[in-house]
Design an enzyme around this catalytic site. Structure first.
Site: not given
Ligand SMILES: *Cc1c(COP(=O)(O)O)cnc(C)c1O
Length: 392
Positions: A90, A112, A378
């Site tokens: 991310k 968010e 990930s």
């Protein structure tokens, strides 16, 4: 030839677009008209590349997992996004969007978050770049994800509790959109996955495409050819998968396998297997497959993994599945847990629960001994240790 990239209207096949209230049209238009221009400048490329290298620690290794390969009878490489700063992919996206925000003259960052991973990545980059950061989070999620909330606060972000609806991710999205429409002049909304109105899915996919750019170079060095036979990744909204497949979309030699969260089973009510059980609908500003009941009401999704617990899927992936370019396998909670323990014991890598869904597909595919497989891990499993302990 089929085209799997976004078209000028913001669609991937029949999915995508921008279904937004009139109050958001100006800010979405401003983003649409600027993102490619900014990302194409040498200054942006240089700063983004430098931060990915020196701050995130890229390129992430492409590791040949020998014992796993022996077990599944093929050659399995792991793309180690778990080794990035903050522990997942991310951060690639958060850095890119905050750099874009600065160049668009924005002073205030909003985001968010559901599980808190995207919130932590955004708060991290805002600390680094000295930007104001406000993260909307459902009150239920704040209570469930205590450690990530404390991390965001320590990083200097303000975490705003959302008490509407089910007090989870969907309500946090609504609160962030509301903030954005009221503060357009100075505010940039950082979305964490390949979702939302056009151009967000394309923006996030491009920022994460560094993953497949690196895979190409690394495979060439390892194997003398720059493409694998299989690419495997998990999908929540779809960003790590989009990054993994981006530069291989048009290469039909490469099979794409997407692992979605089956929860208690795709045939039960407790699932987040959107491609397998969803129907077309509009969610969070774009057209996609949505988990819904007979009346078209969005059904609360379920997965053991907070990062995959989303009732929709990115429009790129909905289209890849519709075009049969990708195959989506629904992985249950227990299959994911088993795969997590297997990787831990066989390779000494504790994966995130999300990534474990990708690992669980290995036992469902008939590999040939000559097959080369690249599977994206990930994120790392530190955040999931409690769940692993409870399910040992
Ligand atoms: C958020 C998250 C995901 C799911 O998001 P995508 O956008 O589908 O990649 C997967 N793995 C980890 C470790 C995450 O934190």
């Amino acid at each position: 030839m089929k085209n799997y990239q976004v078209n000028d209207e913001g669609y991937y096949g029949e999915f995508g677009g921008a279904y937004i209230p009139a109050s958001l049209e100006a800010c979405v238009k401003e983003l649409r008209e600027n993102y490619l221009k900014v990302m194409d400048t040498p200054e942006f490329k240089e700063e983004f590349g430098m931060l990915l290298h020196d701050y995130v620690g890229r390129p992430s290794p492409l590791y040949l997992a020998k014992r796993l390969s022996d077990k599944y009878g093929c050659k399995i490489y792991l793309k180690r996004e778990d080794l990035n700063h903050t522990g997942a992919h991310k951060i690639n996206n958060a850095i890119g969007q905050v750099l874009l925000a600065k160049r668009m003259g924005k002073k205030r960052i909003i985001a968010e978050t559901g599980a808190g991973q995207h919130g932590v990545a955004t708060a991290t980059v805002c600390a680094l770049m000295n930007m104001e950061c406000i993260v909307y989070m459902g009150k239920t999620d704040i209570e469930r994800q205590h450690v990530n909330v404390e991390k965001m606060r320590m990083l200097g972000a303000e975490v705003r509790a959302v008490t509407d609806g089910s007090m989870t991710l969907t309500d946090a999205v609504d609160a962030a959109i509301n903030d954005w429409s009221k503060n357009q002049a100075d505010t940039f909304y950082v979305i964490g996955s390949t979702v939302g109105p056009h151009p967000y899915p394309d923006l996030v996919a491009r920022l994460q495409s560094v993953i497949s750019e690196e895979i190409k170079k690394q495979l060439l060095a390892h194997e003398g050819r720059d493409y694998p036979d299989y690419l495997i990744a998990c999908i929540g909204g779809g960003s790590n998968a989009a990054g993994t497949v981006y530069h291989y979309l048009d290469d039909e030699r490469v099979k794409i396998v997407l692992a979605e969260a089956g929860g208690k089973g795709a045939n039960t009510d407790m699932t987040a297997a959107t491609i397998n059980v969803g129907r077309e609908g509009v969610l969070h500003g774009f057209k996609t497959l949505v988990i819904q009941d007979e009346t078209g009401e969005i059904r609360e999704p379920y997965s053991i993994s907070a990062g995959l617990d989303y009732p929709g899927i990115g429009p790129m992936h909905a289209n890849l599945a519709a075009q049969k370019r990708a195959k989506a396998l629904a992985i249950t909670d227990s299959e994911a847990l088993e795969a997590a323990f297997e990787l831990t014991r066989m390779e000494g890598i504790i994966p995130a629960l999300e990534s474990s869904h990708a690992l669980a597909t290995l036992s469902k595919i008939d590999f040939k001994p000559t097959d080369i497989v690249v599977l994206t891990v990930s994120g790392r499993g530190d955040k999931d240790i409690q769940t692993y302990l409870e399910n040992r």
